[in-house]
Write a protein that holds these residues in place. Structure first.
Motif, PDB file in Angstrom:
ATOM      1  N   HIS A  21       0.833  -1.275   0.074  1.00 23.38           N
ATOM      2  CA  HIS A  21      -0.214   0.155  -0.068  1.00 23.38           C
ATOM      3  C   HIS A  21       0.931   1.183  -0.182  1.00 23.38           C
ATOM      4  N   PHE A  22       1.779   1.252   0.852  1.00 25.38           N
ATOM      5  CA  PHE A  22       2.916   2.236   0.786  1.00 25.38           C
ATOM      6  C   PHE A  22       3.273   2.556  -0.490  1.00 25.38           C
ATOM      7  N   ALA A  23       4.124   1.704  -1.304  1.00 22.68           N
ATOM      8  CA  ALA A  23       4.634   1.503  -2.384  1.00 22.68           C
ATOM      9  C   ALA A  23       3.765   2.220  -3.615  1.00 22.68           C
ATOM     10  N   LYS A  24       2.424   1.957  -3.424  1.00 19.26           N
ATOM     11  CA  LYS A  24       1.289   2.111  -4.402  1.00 19.26           C
ATOM     12  C   LYS A  24       1.338   3.902  -4.076  1.00 19.26           C
ATOM     13  N   SER A  25       1.438   4.228  -2.955  1.00 21.46           N
ATOM     14  CA  SER A  25       1.097   5.623  -2.620  1.00 21.46           C
ATOM     15  C   SER A  25       2.181   6.353  -3.160  1.00 21.46           C
ATOM     16  N   GLU A  26       3.421   5.768  -3.386  1.00 20.59           N
ATOM     17  CA  GLU A  26       4.486   6.559  -3.719  1.00 20.59           C
ATOM     18  C   GLU A  26       4.618   6.417  -5.405  1.00 20.59           C
ATOM     19  N   GLY A  27       3.587   5.833  -5.984  1.00 22.30           N
ATOM     20  CA  GLY A  27       3.715   5.793  -7.491  1.00 22.30           C
ATOM     21  C   GLY A  27       4.414   4.538  -7.907  1.00 22.30           C
ATOM     22  N   ARG A  28       5.037   3.602  -7.099  1.00 19.95           N
ATOM     23  CA  ARG A  28       5.652   2.246  -7.434  1.00 19.95           C
ATOM     24  C   ARG A  28       4.578   1.394  -7.834  1.00 19.95           C
TER      25      ARG A  28
END
Length: 383
Positions: A121-128
Motif C-alpha cells: 500500500h505504501f509503495a502504491k502511494s509513492e507511485g511504485r
C-alpha cells in the motif's frame, strides 16, 4: 520472507522512527528493528555475517540514490517484524524493493502478510508499481530431486518448494524471476594457490595487460575510462550482489556521477578495494573488479562488480584481476576472514573463476516480482 498461516494477537503496524544517533533517547526502536533482521539471518544462515550492525544500517539510510522507509509490526508493544522499503531515486522509478523479516517465533502467525500488505500500500502511494522481494535458501535446503524444485522463468537454477518463504511468496502473488548463486571463500588465500593462479593468468595474457590498484577513489587519469566501463556492465562478464538491479540499470555514469558514488560509499562507512586491468597497446582500461568492506566490521567483505570487456575475453583477465584484488584486500584489511558473492547461474565463466579461487556454494537467493495496479499520478497539496 516467511509463511504465516496462524493469526497472532493484535498486530500494530507503523513507520519506524530513524534516530539521529544510536545514543539518542529515541533509538530504542531502531535498535530493536535491526536486531530482528540479525536474528532472521542467524536463523537462515547460522551466522550474522550478512546482518547489518546498527551503525551500518543507520549510515546506509543516508544513501543519496535511494530512499528507505522501514515499517515495523508490534505485538504487545514489542517489535516482531520489519519490512525495509527501498525506493530508487536515480533510475527505475517504478520499482520498490522489500526486505521482509519476521522473528522466528512469530512466523506463521499472520504478521508477515499484514506487513507485506502495508508495504505494498505504501509503495502504491509513492507511485511504485513493480515490487521485488527475495527469498534466501542455504545450501543444505537445496538437496533433493526435480519434483521438489521451483525453477524461475529464466530456466536456470531453482528454489526449494518445501521452503516456507517460497510458499508465502507464491501465495501472496509473487512470481519467481531469477536465481542468484550465493558463494563464500575463506581469507586469506593460500599462498601456493595464489602463485599457481597468477602464473596461469600471466601465461594467458602474455604481458599484453597491466594491473592497477586503488582504494575508495579512482585515480583521475582513469576516471572517464572506469565510468565508461561501468556503463558497459550490462553487456559484459560481470558479477556482484545486485544482479537483478544491474539488468534494469538506467543510471548513466560519467566522471561526476562516479565521484558522487565514491563519496556516498565513504559517507556510509564503506571502503572499496579495486583492481583494474589496462590493455598496454591501447592504454585502455578493459576490466576491473571491486571488493566492498564495511568500515565498522572488516572481518566480512563482499565481492562487488567484476567487469571484462567482450573483446578482451579469453585472456584470463577475470582470474588475473580477482587474484590480485583478493591479495590486495588481505594486505590492506588483514582482519578479513571471509568474502561473499552472488552470481547468476548462467555466468559460467566467473563461477569457474570463483571455484578456482576456493569459493563454495553457500546457498541461493530467489528474486521475486509482483506488479501492482497503477494508482495514477501523485497529487500533493500546498496550503
Amino acid at each position: 520472507m516467511a509463511k504465516e498461516d496462524q493469526m497472532t494477537s493484535t498486530v500494530e503496524i507503523g513507520q519506524l522512527w530513524i534516530p539521529d544517533s544510536l545514543d539518542a533517547d529515541d533509538a530504542k526502536d531502531f535498535l530493536a528493528a535491526v536486531e530482528v533482521s540479525r536474528r532472521v539471518r542467524m536463523q537462515i544462515w547460522g551466522t550474522d555475517d550478512l546482518a547489518y550492525t546498527p551503525l551500518e544500517k543507520l549510515l546506509e539510510l543516508g544513501d543519496p540514490y535511494e530512499r528507505q522507509v522501514i515499517l515495523v509490526a508490534r505485538v504487545d508493544g514489542r517489535i516482531v517484524g520489519t519490512v525495509d522499503i527501498a525506493l530508487p531515486l536515480a533510475d527505475n522509478m517504478d520499482l520498490a524493493e522489500f526486505t521482509l523479516d519476521i522473528l522466528p517465533e512469530f512466523q506463521r502467525r499472520g504478521v508477515g502478510r499484514q506487513l507485506l500488505e502495508a508495504a505494498e500500500h505504501f509503495a502504491k502511494s509513492e507511485g511504485r508499481t513493480m515490487i521485488m522481494v527475495d527469498t534466501n535458501h542455504p545450501a543444505e535446503s537445496l538437496r533433493g530431486g526435480a519434483e521438489g524444485q521451483l525453477v524461475p522463468g529464466s530456466g536456470l537454477g531453482f528454489v526449494p518448494l518445501a521452503s516456507r518463504e517460497v510458499d508465502f511468496a507464491r501465495r501472496t502473488g509473487y512470481t519467481l524471476q531469477h536465481i542468484e548463486q550465493f558463494s563464500s571463500c575463506a581469507l586469506p588465500l593460500d599462498s601456493k594457490l595464489v602463485a599457481e593462479l597468477e602464473a596461469e593468468a600471466e601465461a594467458a595474457n602474455a604481458g599484453r595487460y597491466r594491473v592497477h590498484h586503488w582504494t575508495d577513489r579512482c585515480p583521475q587519469q582513469w576516471l572517464e575510462a572506469v565510468a565508461a566501463l561501468e556503463n558497459a556492465a550490462g553487456e559484459v562478464v560481470s558479477e556482484g550482489n545486485d544482479a537483478a538491479e544491474a539488468e534494469q540499470q538506467q543510471l548513466v555514469f560519467d566522471a561526476g556521477v562516479l565521484r558522487q558514488a565514491e563519496d556516498a560509499a565513504v559517507a556510509q562507512g564503506r571502503r572499496t578495494v579495486v583492481t583494474a586491468v589496462e590493455h598496454v597497446a591501447s592504454g585502455r582500461i578493459v576490466g576491473l573488479t571491486t571488493i566492498g568492506v564495511l568500515a565498522q566490521r572488516q572481518d566480512v567483505v563482499f565481492q562487488d562488480d567484476t567487469i571484462v570487456l567482450q573483446e578482451h575475453r579469453g585472456n584470463k583477465l577475470g582470474l588475473l584481476i580477482k587474484v590480485a584484488n583478493m591479495q590486495r584486500l588481505s594486505e590492506q584489511f588483514p582482519d578479513a576472514r571471509v568474502i561473499y558473492t552472488w552470481n547468476a547461474p548462467e555466468n559460467r565463466y566467473l563461477l569457474t573463476v570463483n571455484k578456482q579461487l576456493g569459493f563454495t556454494t553457500a546457498g541461493v537467493t530467489g528474486l521475486w516480482q509482483k506488479e501492482l495496479p497503477n494508482m495514477g499520478p501523485r497529487v500533493t497539496s500546498s496550503e
